[in-house]
Structures are given as C-alpha cells and as structure tokens.
Motif scaffolding. Structure first.
Motif, PDB file in Angstrom:
ATOM      1  N   PHE A  18       0.856  -1.254   0.507  1.00  0.00           N
ATOM      2  CA  PHE A  18      -0.206  -0.133   0.134  1.00  0.00           C
ATOM      3  C   PHE A  18       0.928   1.384  -0.101  1.00  0.00           C
ATOM      4  O   PHE A  18       0.388   2.356  -0.192  1.00  0.00           O
ATOM      5  CB  PHE A  18      -0.859   0.049   1.302  1.00  0.00           C
ATOM      6  CG  PHE A  18      -1.556  -1.294   1.050  1.00  0.00           C
ATOM      7  CD1 PHE A  18      -2.996  -0.974   0.524  1.00  0.00           C
ATOM      8  CD2 PHE A  18      -1.376  -2.512   2.145  1.00  0.00           C
ATOM      9  CE1 PHE A  18      -4.135  -1.757   0.038  1.00  0.00           C
ATOM     10  CE2 PHE A  18      -2.593  -3.270   2.010  1.00  0.00           C
ATOM     11  CZ  PHE A  18      -4.322  -3.300   1.234  1.00  0.00           C
ATOM     12  N   ASP A  55       2.258   6.319   2.996  1.00  0.00           N
ATOM     13  CA  ASP A  55       1.190   5.078   3.095  1.00  0.00           C
ATOM     14  C   ASP A  55      -0.226   5.457   2.632  1.00  0.00           C
ATOM     15  O   ASP A  55      -0.342   6.293   3.483  1.00  0.00           O
ATOM     16  CB  ASP A  55       0.952   5.389   4.731  1.00  0.00           C
ATOM     17  CG  ASP A  55       0.520   3.993   4.888  1.00  0.00           C
ATOM     18  OD1 ASP A  55      -0.335   3.553   3.738  1.00  0.00           O
ATOM     19  OD2 ASP A  55       0.911   3.230   6.383  1.00  0.00           O
ATOM     20  N   THR A  56      -0.575   4.600   1.207  1.00  0.00           N
ATOM     21  CA  THR A  56      -1.990   5.730   0.880  1.00  0.00           C
ATOM     22  C   THR A  56      -3.171   5.094   1.994  1.00  0.00           C
ATOM     23  O   THR A  56      -4.238   5.865   1.548  1.00  0.00           O
ATOM     24  CB  THR A  56      -2.299   4.304  -0.326  1.00  0.00           C
ATOM     25  OG1 THR A  56      -2.094   2.721  -0.380  1.00  0.00           O
ATOM     26  CG2 THR A  56      -1.480   5.208  -1.286  1.00  0.00           C
ATOM     27  N   ARG A  57      -2.761   4.237   3.185  1.00  0.00           N
ATOM     28  CA  ARG A  57      -4.377   4.045   3.373  1.00  0.00           C
ATOM     29  C   ARG A  57      -4.766   4.663   4.617  1.00  0.00           C
ATOM     30  O   ARG A  57      -5.312   5.079   5.209  1.00  0.00           O
ATOM     31  CB  ARG A  57      -3.402   2.720   4.625  1.00  0.00           C
ATOM     32  CG  ARG A  57      -3.590   1.443   3.660  1.00  0.00           C
ATOM     33  CD  ARG A  57      -2.332   0.027   4.222  1.00  0.00           C
ATOM     34  NE  ARG A  57      -1.832   0.807   5.120  1.00  0.00           N
ATOM     35  CZ  ARG A  57      -0.784   0.141   5.975  1.00  0.00           C
ATOM     36  NH1 ARG A  57      -1.001  -1.377   6.161  1.00  0.00           N
ATOM     37  NH2 ARG A  57       0.477  -0.186   6.999  1.00  0.00           N
ATOM     38  N   ASN A  58      -3.500   5.294   5.026  1.00  0.00           N
ATOM     39  CA  ASN A  58      -3.816   6.608   6.313  1.00  0.00           C
ATOM     40  C   ASN A  58      -4.233   8.331   5.438  1.00  0.00           C
ATOM     41  O   ASN A  58      -4.528   8.355   4.411  1.00  0.00           O
ATOM     42  CB  ASN A  58      -2.573   7.261   6.635  1.00  0.00           C
ATOM     43  CG  ASN A  58      -2.865   7.469   8.698  1.00  0.00           C
ATOM     44  OD1 ASN A  58      -3.714   7.483   9.150  1.00  0.00           O
ATOM     45  ND2 ASN A  58      -1.910   6.515   9.187  1.00  0.00           N
ATOM     46  N   TYR A  59      -4.803   9.284   6.321  1.00  0.00           N
ATOM     47  CA  TYR A  59      -5.321  10.556   5.849  1.00  0.00           C
ATOM     48  C   TYR A  59      -4.316  11.234   5.364  1.00  0.00           C
ATOM     49  O   TYR A  59      -3.188  10.692   5.514  1.00  0.00           O
ATOM     50  CB  TYR A  59      -5.724  10.946   7.093  1.00  0.00           C
ATOM     51  CG  TYR A  59      -6.328  10.332   8.228  1.00  0.00           C
ATOM     52  CD1 TYR A  59      -8.103  10.270   7.755  1.00  0.00           C
ATOM     53  CD2 TYR A  59      -6.301  10.162   9.221  1.00  0.00           C
ATOM     54  CE1 TYR A  59      -9.232  10.045   8.501  1.00  0.00           C
ATOM     55  CE2 TYR A  59      -7.207   9.622  10.652  1.00  0.00           C
ATOM     56  CZ  TYR A  59      -8.349  10.198   9.616  1.00  0.00           C
ATOM     57  OH  TYR A  59      -9.525   8.485  10.405  1.00  0.00           O
ATOM     58  N   ILE A 117     -10.797  14.906   3.942  1.00  0.00           N
ATOM     59  CA  ILE A 117      -9.952  13.952   4.786  1.00  0.00           C
ATOM     60  C   ILE A 117      -8.546  14.333   3.479  1.00  0.00           C
ATOM     61  O   ILE A 117      -8.014  12.875   3.780  1.00  0.00           O
ATOM     62  CB  ILE A 117      -9.841  12.697   5.881  1.00  0.00           C
ATOM     63  CG1 ILE A 117     -10.802  12.129   4.597  1.00  0.00           C
ATOM     64  CG2 ILE A 117     -10.687  13.222   6.820  1.00  0.00           C
ATOM     65  CD1 ILE A 117     -10.803  10.676   5.519  1.00  0.00           C
ATOM     66  N   GLY A 118      -8.895  14.390   2.376  1.00  0.00           N
ATOM     67  CA  GLY A 118      -7.720  13.466   1.033  1.00  0.00           C
ATOM     68  C   GLY A 118      -9.448  12.475   0.799  1.00  0.00           C
ATOM     69  O   GLY A 118     -10.024  11.940   1.520  1.00  0.00           O
ATOM     70  N   ASP A 157      -9.638   8.581  -1.421  1.00  0.00           N
ATOM     71  CA  ASP A 157      -8.867   8.248  -1.488  1.00  0.00           C
ATOM     72  C   ASP A 157      -8.081   7.239  -1.778  1.00  0.00           C
ATOM     73  O   ASP A 157      -8.559   6.566  -3.303  1.00  0.00           O
ATOM     74  CB  ASP A 157      -9.813   6.593  -1.803  1.00  0.00           C
ATOM     75  CG  ASP A 157      -9.979   5.264  -1.962  1.00  0.00           C
ATOM     76  OD1 ASP A 157      -8.972   4.713  -1.442  1.00  0.00           O
ATOM     77  OD2 ASP A 157     -11.355   4.768  -1.655  1.00  0.00           O
ATOM     78  N   LYS A 158      -7.179   7.321  -1.283  1.00  0.00           N
ATOM     79  CA  LYS A 158      -4.762   7.318  -1.646  1.00  0.00           C
ATOM     80  C   LYS A 158      -5.051   5.865  -2.165  1.00  0.00           C
ATOM     81  O   LYS A 158      -4.693   5.369  -3.267  1.00  0.00           O
ATOM     82  CB  LYS A 158      -4.028   7.587  -1.694  1.00  0.00           C
ATOM     83  CG  LYS A 158      -4.160   9.578  -0.781  1.00  0.00           C
ATOM     84  CD  LYS A 158      -3.333   9.449  -0.007  1.00  0.00           C
ATOM     85  CE  LYS A 158      -2.973   9.064   0.734  1.00  0.00           C
ATOM     86  NZ  LYS A 158      -4.556   9.630   2.322  1.00  0.00           N
ATOM     87  N   VAL A 159      -5.930   4.252  -2.166  1.00  0.00           N
ATOM     88  CA  VAL A 159      -5.715   3.794  -2.069  1.00  0.00           C
ATOM     89  C   VAL A 159      -6.349   2.616  -3.599  1.00  0.00           C
ATOM     90  O   VAL A 159      -5.662   1.987  -4.175  1.00  0.00           O
ATOM     91  CB  VAL A 159      -6.515   2.486  -0.364  1.00  0.00           C
ATOM     92  CG1 VAL A 159      -6.194   0.936  -1.107  1.00  0.00           C
ATOM     93  CG2 VAL A 159      -5.854   1.865   0.569  1.00  0.00           C
TER      94      VAL A 159
END
Lengths: 409, 409
Positions: A54, A60-64, A276-277, A279-281
């Motif tokens: 990820f 870390d695409t999973r975080n905010y 919150i940004g 969805d980077k995932v």
C-alpha cells in the motif's frame, strides 16, 4: 423485422407493425451512458492488484491526508487532461463532484461572482451540467452546438456584452450528446473567451471522453486547451476535468481536474474544509492498472471493441430505415457514448412517447437542453452502450418505427 | 530519564534536563489522531477480498448509481450509528464530508437558516467541526464540555433565548479531545433541544468513536440518541455520523449518516446534484470485511491491543511525573484517540513552545476552541495513536518535563 426500410412504409403498415411490436413487450433502455457489464469486466483485476503493498513514493496510501491526491496517479490525470502533471488534482470517484465543487466555491467565495450570474450552455449538452447551474441558482443561456463546437460568434458577443456571464460548460471531445469534437479554431476562441468576459469567468472543460475513441488509430484530434489558455493569458479561467469512470469501473474510478496555481490554491483551501483527502488506496490501484500511457491505450482499445459495434449499429439502422432530412438527421461520432438524433421539428416528444409504448425507454425530450426546454422539440439522445447488441438491434428497429410513424402522422 | 518525578525537580534541575533533552534532537509528533501502520495492517486483506465477485443483492457495484449507498453495507452503518438500517445513508470515505454537506445544504436551501446563524460548540471540541462553521460563515458559541458532556443548563438557556442558533456539534462517545462519554441525562436533554430551539435546529451527532473502546468488555455506555429523539418528537433535528476511518483504512473507509425520512429526502435531493453515487465496490469490500457485528467487535479488540497501551502510557506518565492540580489535570478516557491535558491557566502556549524546542510537536494551544481562542490558555490535546510505544514514552517524558518547567517558571 421487415427488410424494407421502415421509413418507406405507409402509415397504415407502420401502425400495423407498431401493434405487432407492442405484443413483444420489450423492456429496453437507451437512456444513460452506462458501461455494459462486459466493459466493466475489463478492469476486474483491480481488486487484489496491490498484492498487500500500500506504499507509493513514501506515502502510506491507507492513512489520512494528501488533499490533492497521490503523487503517482497524477501522470494518469495528465494523460487524460492533456496538462502538466503539476496542475493535476486527483479526487474521489466523480469528476461531476469536482465540477460542482468548482462552481460552488466560486459562487460562495469569489467576490466577482456575487449578485445574479449566468452560464453559457452549449446546447444540446449534458443534463447534469445544467442541473448544477439550477441547483446553485445560476441562470443558463443556451448557445447552439454546431459542427465544430459551440457557436463562438454568439458566445463572444454574449460574454462581451453581459458581464453577469461567469462560465461556459464544454465537453470538447465526442461531446455529450452529439459526439462532436470541437475544432481547432473553436478551442482557440474558447481559450480567449476569458479576455472578453468580465472578472471571474471560467471555462469548465469536461473532457469526459478524452481517450474514448471508436478507433484508436483514427481518434478525433483536439487542440491543446491548456497551452492555448496559457498563451492567451487566461489560465486562471481554465478548469479541466476527466475521470476513469468509463475506463475502469464506473462507480469506483478516479476523478481528475487541472487548473492554474492560483485557482488550485483557492480550490484546495476550500476543499480542505470538507475532506480528509481522497481514497489514495484506490488511486494506487489505478496506478497499477494503468502504469503507462500505452497500457491505457490498449485498455481503451478493448472498450472500443465493445462500444464501436453498438455505435455503428445505431447509425446503420438510422441510415437503413430513415430518410434525411424529412425523417430526421443524426450524428456519426468517432467516439464517446452517444448519438444525437434530430427529429423533424415538433416530433421528439411524440417519438419518445411512442417508444415508451413499445417498452423502449429514451431520455425525455428536452433533457439535453437547459431547463429541459427544447423549443424545437427535436433532440433525442441515444445511448447504446449498456444493452447487448441483440437488444440494441431490436431497440433501434423499434425506434426507427416510432420515428417513421411520428413523422408520417 | 530520572526515576524521580519530574514535577518534583527544582527549576534549576529542570533547566539542566531541558538542555540535555535538546541535544537528543527528538522528532516526535503528537498532533493528529492518525492510526499507526500496525493498526492499518489489520485491514490489509481488504484488497482482493472480493475475489472477482462484484455483485451484491442484484446490484453490480461497479456501475453508476445507488446514491444512498449499497443496501448490504447499511447493517454496518446501523451498528455504528445505533439507528435503524432504513435510516442509514452510506457515503464516500469521509464522514466529515457528510457533515459539511449536511450544514451546506441547510445553509443554502433551508428557509429558516437565512440571515445570521450560530452553532453551539461544546468546548474543548474537534477543530474540524469548527472549521466547517468558519468556512460557511456560522457564528460559534462555546459551551463548556464538563464531566457528563456539554453544560446542558447553558445550552438550553441559549437555544431558548437566541433563535439564530441552528445547530450543536456533539462527539458523544470518547469525545475529541477529552475522551468524555455523554451521560444518559445529557443525551436525553440533547434529544429535547430541538423542542426549545427555533425552526431548523439540528444536532450533529458525530459518533466517530462508537466502537473504539480500550476494553471491549467494559465500554462506556451511551444512551440511544435516535430513540430519544424519536420519543421527544425531534427526529428531524437528529443527524448521526460515523465511519470506518479508524476501523479499516483511514483514508479509504466508508462513511455513514442517519437522519429522518424528511431530512433524508432533502439531503439526497441535493447530494444527487453533485454525485454519481458512492464507491459501492469499496462498500462491498467492507461488507466482506465486517460480515457480522461480532466480526466488527473482534476487529476492534485488535485495535484496542495497539491503542490501549499508548493511552495508558500517556496517563501513567502524567500520573507519575506531575502533581494535580498545581501542575495540571488530565482525562482518563476508556476509548477514543485522545487525552486532554488541562495545563494551569496561562501556561498551555508556553508548554507547546517548550515541547517544540525539544522536537515534540503538539497541537497548537487553542486548536480545540472555536476561532482558536482558549481564553484560559490551558487545553492541550495529546494524540498518542501514531508513534511507537518507545517514541511515545520519550515524547511523554519530554512533555512532562516541559509542563514541570513551564509551571515552575
């Protein structure tokens, strides 16, 4: 279906055929530009594509966080938007949302947008653009969409004389619903429009069908709106949009926009109050799905294999059965999702009603016009992507029958 | 670190220690409630969890549509919100976005929200709630957050006398930043607030930490706000929010809201102008990840294993090193992401600056207050989730040193 062109039958024979068709109890839908299941299948490997990894470029695409999107996805955005990567903002699953936000933030926070404001609406156009205007209390002024794009003579005259006009909606390539691609002169004149208009004028450049050619080898050329705006000194007016909705999965794609540094700072400042940004995932999944421009082109060629026969079938049926211009006229797009049928004046509502009587759902007459008002009662948008070819074949026979009947009556 | 409590050292010794700490060149961050990588790892199987099966309850999740979210995900929403499933709207990756939209749509389209309007802001509170008010031009009126929740005596008096007050922000469980859970009487009085207020009053019930207990077996109880609102006849005032941001992956979770049928129709009507529907594929992933309420509880127990030692470490360090109340007071939450430190009046800014001098980043003093104004210069929010336990240990020693020094000076 009879081999004889429907448009040549007598009214009596058409009526008999119509009654026969009613007994078929069709349930076909040509209303929305939805990809078919087969098209969606093309991107199914997106689920699991990350293989539990990820992290992208130390993020870390999973975080905010990452309000303007993952750095790695911006290349894909720039291929679709035809702008520098540094101008790209990658968002959620909808470019429509980004367009709404663009208009909303200007309306709420741009001092030059106070009081009554208006937008130019090339017509026929995309109903959801018009809905945003209605929702936000923006007056719509139709401008005819002609062979090379919007009637620029009229557009220029309007923005020069009416400083309440703050924007124009454009779908520059394979336009929704006509399939027209704007010609070079039109694009250049659109880029210059900000120089004629009052303060705060923006061009909403919805390039929804940027890579959606029927034939990858012969795409319609589109002039470089970003470069032309830069050259014209109007970059602060340029807002470009695109998404992967009709590339990967329609409801879970990635949307993109591009604008000048000044407008970018303004947009992100206001976006940040509600986000919150993105969805980077999911953005990273799309990086893996389309690692290169040629991977994207190859993928679009697979879409074309499914879309092209449907678009061609629509045009072929119209050519076979109807006689232009007495029984209508129609466009011959090289890409996109729609064919526009211009029914003889005053017959579109009747055709749509007749089709409904046969179980063939069409977009309501007028839907392609601001406020739903098609004064000539002529324009019908045909959306052939979703049904199977067999269903579409049947639907188009029924449609041509309804046109022949409505224009005979 | 010295075994002796830092709060008992002489000013001279504290200064010596401070200088020693400076040479450590720490780089620690206690500012944001971000899950740690280990917490995020808990949900990594979400990628690939669909095993190429994208259909749920006859819905092809890959296509457009479904404005209120996938039917199958609403159960998860109802577990978090504690409302009927039928009241749930499932959205994108951010409940903050849904709160912003709720306030925006009321502000733009509710006739009783015209002119100057105000919100009650239980304080200390969540800075991003306050930002939404500032962004949309809503005046903020602080109401002290006490042991059982907001000071209801004051809240009731204010809404009864000032009809410009149209809303109140609540984080009812493990409140951000205090960790306080609202007691039963407070929840009942909040549910009744709509009966005292003017037309169009809403309660924004941000249940962000609904299942975020440190000890699954002993969660703080929270009264049923939905049922109490229904009983009080104020259901049109109730807007409940939650998300999986601190359950699955922070930036790619699913957000939920619930409201009455009337408010739901209003919300979806306006939402529909800017949305093609939420990412239903990601919603389906969450259905697979949390198929039952006990699967959710088991998952949260794994989070607690990571969060609990950190929250306990913060409280233990404060207990060990500082003497209340002369050197401050602090909360002892049973869940959530934050501990609030109430520094002796007039010392919070100094403490934050001293900590910065040691490389320990704290949320700016005042950030937990409307307009950033903490008149008593006292409240500091500590967010221990992101650092490792070893880092946190070091950061808390540094923090206690700064408090001791600031209160000694």
């Amino acid at each position: 279906m009879s081999q004889q062109p429907l448009g040549t039958l007598s009214t009596e024979n058409l009526q008999t055929l119509y009654t026969q068709y009613q007994s078929k109890q069709l349930a076909l839908d040509l209303t929305r530009g939805k990809p078919s299941a087969k098209q969606l299948n093309l991107a199914d490997r997106i689920d699991g594509i990350l293989e539990s990894s990820f992290v992208a470029s130390n993020t870390d695409t999973r975080n905010y966080g990452g309000l303007d999107g993952l750095a790695d996805i911006k290349a894909l955005g720039s291929w679709l938007l035809d702008t520098p990567e540094s101008a790209v903002i990658a968002g959620g699953n909808s470019s429509l949302t980004m367009m709404y936000q663009t208009v909303l933030f200007q309306k709420l926070f741009n001092p030059s947008w106070q009081g009554e404001i208006s937008f130019l609406c090339p017509t026929p156009g995309y109903d959801r653009h018009f809905s945003i205007c209605e929702e936000l209390g923006i007056k719509m002024i139709p401008v005819p969409l002609v062979a090379g794009g919007p009637d620029m003579e009229l557009a220029e005259e309007l923005v020069s004389n009416d400083k309440s006009i703050k924007g124009i909606w454009c779908v520059p390539k394979y336009q929704n619903p006509t399939g027209v691609t704007f010609d070079d002169e039109t694009v250049a004149r659109l880029a210059n429009l900000g120089n004629l208009a009052g303060d705060g004028f923006i061009v909403l450049w919805d390039n929804a069908y940027a890579v959606h050619h029927l034939d990858n080898k012969h795409p319609d050329p589109l002039a470089d709106f970003w470069a032309l705006s830069e050259a014209a000194g109007t970059l602060d007016s340029a807002f470009l949009f695109a998404s992967t909705s009709k590339i990967s999965h329609a409801g879970s794609g990635v949307a993109f926009m591009a604008c000048s540094d000044t407008q970018r700072a303004f947009f992100l400042k206001h976006l940040g109050m509600s986000s919150i940004g993105p969805d980077k995932v999911n953005q990273l999944r799309h990086v893996k799905l389309f690692p290169t421009k040629s991977a994207l082109a190859n993928h679009m060629a697979l879409h074309a294999e499914l879309i092209k026969p449907r678009m061609e079938l629509v045009v072929r049926k119209l050519d076979e059965h109807l006689k232009a211009p007495s029984q209508g006229e129609w466009t011959r797009p090289n890409g996109g999702y729609f064919v526009t049928f211009y029914a003889p004046q005053g017959t579109a509502t009747k055709i749509v009603a007749l089709a409904a009587g046969l179980g063939v759902k069409l977009t309501p007459a007028g839907a392609t016009h601001p406020y739903g008002n098609d004064d000539s009662d002529s324009v019908i948008r045909l959306a052939p992507s979703f049904p199977s070819v067999a269903e579409l074949d049947e639907a188009m026979d029924a449609f041509c029958l309804c046109v022949a009947l409505a224009t005979a009556q």
